[in-house]
Design a protein around this motif. Structure first.
Motif: not given
Length: 269
Positions: A137-155, A206-215
Motif C-alpha cells: 500500500k501507499v499512503d497519499l497525504h493532502l497537505i495545506r501549504k500554509g499560504l492562508w495564514i492571516s497576519r493575526n495568526y500567532r501559531g 487535510l486528508e490521508s488516503t490509502k492506495w492499493t492495487n485493488s483500490d
C-alpha cells in the motif's frame, strides 16, 4: 477507500472529502501539496504530523521550540542559497546522503521533507511503487501549504522551499560529469518537488488516503483512464490507466494523460 483526517491526537475515519479534480485545482493555485509514504519511508506520519529525520528534528521539536529556534527562517530566504544548504537539498532529492539508511534509527538524517505539487506525477509514482516496487500500500497525504495564514495568526508556521531555482544556479557552477545538482534539478522539475524544512504540522494535514492495487484512494480525473470500451470486467483501477506502470516513465505517462485529456475535451464540445 480510506480516509484519515488529522486534527490533533485523534483521527477520524469517514468518507473521502476530496476528489482528484478539486485537488488538482488546489495544487495549481498553490493551496495544497501532496506527500507519499509507504513501508520504506523514513519520515512517517505521527500525531504531530511529519518531522524530518536529522538530529535537530529528531525527536520532533515542540511547537514552542519550533517558534523560538526555527520559525524566523520563514521570513527571509538568504540562508537557502548557502552552498551547504543547497547541497543538502540535492542529496535529499537524489535519494540519499552520507550515512543514508531507510531505517531512521541508523545513519544520518535529512533536514528536508519531500512533497509534490504535481498530481499526475504523484499518481504515476504510486503505481510505480505498487507494481514495480511491490509495495502492499501507499499512503497519499493532502497537505495545506500554509499560504492562508492571516497576519493575526500567532501559531506555528511551516517553512516551504521550492528547490529548483537554488539547484539550477548551483548546477550552472558545476561542470563535471554527472552533476548531482543538475540531476536533482531535473527530478525536482519532473516531480513538482516542494521541500518542507523540519516539520509539517498535523493541523495542515487535510486528508490521508490509502492506495492499493485493488483500490484507489480517491476519484481521479477522467483523463487518467482509458476509454471504457477498453476496460475488462476484472481489470483493477491500475489496469484501466491510460499508461502502463510497468513500462512507462513519468514523462511518457504525462504525455499519454495529456493526449487523453485533449480527446475528452474535443468529445465534449
Amino acid at each position: 477507500m480510506s480516509y484519515t483526517s488529522y486534527g490533533g491526537m485523534e483521527s477520524t475515519i469517514g468518507p473521502v472529502k476530496w476528489e482528484g479534480d478539486v485537488i488538482e485545482d488546489g495544487l495549481k493555485d498553490q493551496d495544497f501539496v501532496l506527500r507519499l509514504t509507504d513501508s520504506r519511508s523514513i519520515t512517517k506520519l505521527t500525531w504531530k504530523g511529519f518531522s524530518s529525520s536529522s538530529d535537530q528534528f529528531d525527536p520532533c521539536p515542540s511547537n514552542r521550540k519550533w517558534k523560538y529556534h526555527f520559525q524566523h527562517l520563514r521570513y527571509h530566504d538568504e540562508w537557502m542559497g548557502d552552498q551547504d544548504i543547497v547541497e543538502s537539498m540535492s542529496n535529499h532529492i537524489n535519494g540519499g546522503w552520507d550515512g543514508y539508511s531507510y531505517d531512521r534509527d541508523y545513519g544520518q538524517g535529512s533536514d528536508w521533507i519531500s512533497t509534490s505539487t504535481d498530481l499526475q506525477w504523484t499518481i504515476w509514482e504510486i503505481t510505480r511503487r505498487l507494481t514495480k516496487l511491490h509495495r502492499s500500500k501507499v499512503d497519499l497525504h493532502l497537505i495545506r501549504k500554509g499560504l492562508w495564514i492571516s497576519r493575526n495568526y500567532r501559531g506555528c508556521e511551516p517553512i516551504w522551499v521550492n528547490p529548483t531555482s537554488y539547484l539550477r544556479k548551483q548546477a550552472r557552477l558545476e561542470y563535471y560529469y554527472e552533476n548531482p545538482y543538475r540531476k536533482a534539478y531535473n527530478f525536482a522539475k519532473a516531480s513538482g518537488e516542494m521541500l518542507c524544512y523540519g516539520r509539517i504540522f498535523d493541523k495542515d494535514i487535510l486528508e490521508s488516503t490509502k492506495w492499493t492495487n485493488s483500490d484507489p484512494g480517491f476519484v481521479l480525473p477522467d483523463y487518467f483512464y482509458k476509454s471504457r470500451k477498453y476496460w475488462d470486467y476484472y481489470d483493477s483501477w491500475i489496469d484501466r490507466l491510460v499508461w502502463n506502470p510497468w513500462e512507462d516513465d513519468s514523462t511518457e505517462a504525462k504525455r499519454k494523460m495529456k493526449n487523453r485529456r485533449i480527446k475528452l475535451q474535443k468529445s465534449r464540445r
